[in-house]
Design an enzyme around this catalytic site. Structure first.
Site, PDB file in Angstrom:
ATOM      1  N   PHE A  12      -7.887  21.618 -24.429  1.00  0.00           N
ATOM      2  CA  PHE A  12      -8.158  20.183 -24.502  1.00  0.00           C
ATOM      3  C   PHE A  12      -9.384  19.928 -23.633  1.00  0.00           C
ATOM      4  CE2 PHE A  12      -7.934  15.719 -23.344  1.00  0.00           C
ATOM      5  CZ  PHE A  12      -7.935  15.163 -24.609  1.00  0.00           C
ATOM      6  N   THR A  13     -10.207  18.963 -24.039  1.00  0.00           N
ATOM      7  CA  THR A  13     -11.520  18.751 -23.420  1.00  0.00           C
ATOM      8  C   THR A  13     -11.456  18.647 -21.885  1.00  0.00           C
ATOM      9  OG1 THR A  13     -11.235  16.396 -23.868  1.00  0.00           O
ATOM     10  CG2 THR A  13     -12.486  17.671 -25.482  1.00  0.00           C
TER      11      THR A  13
ATOM     12  N   TYR B   2       0.830  -1.197   0.000  1.00  0.00           N
ATOM     13  CA  TYR B   2       0.000   0.000   0.000  1.00  0.00           C
ATOM     14  C   TYR B   2       0.864   1.247   0.000  1.00  0.00           C
ATOM     15  CZ  TYR B   2      -3.799   3.197   0.924  1.00  0.00           C
ATOM     16  OH  TYR B   2      -4.707   4.222   0.812  1.00  0.00           O
TER      17      TYR B   2
HETATM   18  C1  LIG Z   1      -5.601  12.269 -23.192  1.00  0.00           C
HETATM   19  C2  LIG Z   1      -5.231  13.639 -22.874  1.00  0.00           C
HETATM   20  C3  LIG Z   1      -5.457  14.193 -21.608  1.00  0.00           C
HETATM   21  C4  LIG Z   1      -6.230  13.478 -20.529  1.00  0.00           C
HETATM   22  O1  LIG Z   1      -5.664  12.293 -20.153  1.00  0.00           O
HETATM   23  P1  LIG Z   1      -6.501  10.993 -19.706  1.00  0.00           P
HETATM   24  O2  LIG Z   1      -5.440  10.008 -19.372  1.00  0.00           O
HETATM   25  O3  LIG Z   1      -7.368  10.581 -20.853  1.00  0.00           O
HETATM   26  O4  LIG Z   1      -7.314  11.373 -18.520  1.00  0.00           O
HETATM   27  C5  LIG Z   1      -4.991  15.472 -21.374  1.00  0.00           C
HETATM   28  N1  LIG Z   1      -4.381  16.191 -22.323  1.00  0.00           N
HETATM   29  C6  LIG Z   1      -4.161  15.700 -23.560  1.00  0.00           C
HETATM   30  C7  LIG Z   1      -3.477  16.539 -24.580  1.00  0.00           C
HETATM   31  C8  LIG Z   1      -4.587  14.418 -23.887  1.00  0.00           C
HETATM   32  O5  LIG Z   1      -4.397  13.956 -25.123  1.00  0.00           O
END
Ligand SMILES: *Cc1c(COP(=O)(O)O)cnc(C)c1O
Length: 459
Positions: free
Chosen positions: A125-126, A73
């Site tokens: 980025f989203t 852990y």
């Molecule tokens: C995929 C991605 C993220 C987020 O990462 P996850 O592992 O999917 O949570 C952030 N920034 C960029 C540019 C990405 O391509």
């Protein structure tokens, strides 16, 4: 200079069988998936170019590392291996593992952002922007205009426009800008790199204004490859050296190790400041797990540490980006409108030019991705108005200039023959473009809607 062909710097030891489906099966599958490729079952997909995230092929060394998992852990041996590898290859002194990139973004945003702040970045980025907004900040796009133009051949479309940064400081004051967030090989711009020259200048700019510089380093090795190939004076440096310099120009980083580092799950937050590290350790136990594992198993941290060393090998990255380039050139030769130059992880089809009869309100890229699947079993994804979501303040749709379908190439997974079949699938869909209809929502989630939204043809 003589041109030398390259081949993949590996041979295949294990294979996973895939199967072709019939058109009837695919029509049913995409209808049931609400015309959203994220909602298809993997077994209904022939060639899966949905994403390059967590779908790379691990090496025999990485698999061997999985057997060396220390699942204690606290204080796992694999954590210290990972931390030391991050420092050696990426320069950051402190590492906090997280379950994936967005876990790191959450912790970073909560620590650094005060409500009312502004966070400039080289395109959104989203998940990154969502965590900034949830912490009370407004994202401000400071990428150069060329990045929003799919036909501009600018070699470094990921560059920051300093006039836009200066204008933001003028408008809101440096005190309301906790950090600049810089992505290497900007995903939403089409996998486009930032130059070393631009990044060095940005470092100085941040120092002058006493603003932190945070690095979304998800695709830093691919960015380093473009610097080596395109930037004056960089040809003789190794990818490893360039990656190290990029990281050392920044103060902290979020990493989705499911990309560059070729593991199926994992990520981390890294930084140089001990006070920041202490705060991150305090928050990671709330959201992810103890600071020596975050959201990761010991074995996964071991595979990640090994993946980092493999990701910066020159022959690896040449073959990885080379395969994307191969598909891109094939599509260009066939007259398909794509974002140029070809990016590091994906080829982006320009849905605006392929489907000029579908207005952006009817989601042309979403419709094109669905049609490509129906035609061929190739799974791609939308990067346009659906991904862009709604403005947090006004509730209106963001209307991005780029309305794209992303054909994303997983690392070390597919062969050149798969790229040929994919190109032929795109050619067939192009021939039938006029018959493709726009879509409308039947279900729209509030956040990150592209993942789970459902649609029907406008008819
Ligand atoms: C995929 C991605 C993220 C987020 O990462 P996850 O592992 O999917 O949570 C952030 N920034 C960029 C540019 C990405 O391509």
């Amino acid at each position: 200079m003589a041109h030398h062909s390259w081949a993949e710097p590996y041979k295949i030891k294990m294979v996973e069988l895939i199967k072709m489906t019939s058109r009837e099966e695919r029509e049913k599958a995409i209808r049931e998936a609400g015309y959203n490729t994220f909602l298809l079952r993997s077994e209904d997909v022939y060639i899966d170019l949905l994403t390059d995230s967590g779908v790379g092929a691990m090496s025999d060394q990485q698999w061997a590392g999985m057997m060396l998992g220390d699942e204690a852990y606290a204080g796992s041996r694999n954590f210290y291996h990972l931390r030391d590898t991050v420092e050696e290859y990426y320069s950051y002194r402190y590492t906090v593992p997280t379950h994936q990139g967005r876990g790191a973004e959450n912790i970073l945003s909560q620590i650094l952002i005060e409500p009312g702040d502004f966070v400039p970045g080289n395109m959104y980025f989203t998940t990154t922007r969502l965590h900034q907004e949830l912490a009370g900040a407004t994202f401000v796009d400071v990428i150069i205009d060329e990045a929003h133009d799919p036909v501009s051949e600018h070699p470094f479309k990921g560059n920051v426009d300093f006039a836009k940064l200066d204008a933001l400081v003028e408008r809101v004051g440096a005190g309301h800008i906790p950090y600049v967030c810089i992505a290497t090989c900007v995903n939403m711009a089409g996998g486009q790199p930032i130059s070393l020259e631009n990044l060095r200048r940005l470092r100085k700019w941040c120092d002058q204004h006493d603003i932190m510089l945070v690095h979304d380093m998800t695709r830093v090795a691919e960015n380093a490859y473009f610097i080596q190939q395109r930037e004056h004076g960089q040809q003789d440096r190794s990818i490893r050296e360039i990656v190290h310099e990029i990281c050392s120009l920044t103060d902290a980083a979020t990493m989705s190790s499911k990309k560059d580092a070729m593991v199926n799950i994992g990520g981390f937050l890294a930084m140089n400041d001990p006070g920041f590290y202490e705060k991150a350790c305090a928050l990671v136990v709330v959201y992810e797990g103890l600071h020596t594992y975050g959201g990761m198993a010991g074995r996964d941290m071991e595979a990640l540490a090994i993946g980092i060393t493999e990701s910066v090998q020159d022959d690896h990255i040449r073959a990885r980006v080379g395969q994307v380039e191969y598909l891109g050139q094939k599509l260009i030769a066939g007259g398909v409108p794509v974002v140029q130059p070809i990016g590091g992880h994906a080829v982006f089809l320009d849905a605006r030019r392929i489907l000029p009869h579908i207005p952006q309100e009817q989601f042309p890229a979403q419709a094109l991705a669905a049609a490509l699947y129906e035609e061929s079993g190739v799974r791609s994804m939308e990067r346009g108005v659906v991904s862009a979501g709604r403005d947090a303040a006004t509730g209106e749709n963001h209307m991005p200039k780029l309305e794209l379908v992303r054909l994303t190439i997983p690392r070390r997974v597919y062969t050149q023959a798969h790229m040929d079949v994919t190109a032929e699938a795109v050619f067939s869909v192009m021939e039938k473009a006029e018959a493709i209809q726009g879509l409308r929502f039947t279900y729209e989630p509030e956040m990150l809607r592209f993942f789970q939204a459902r649609f029907e043809p406008v008819a």
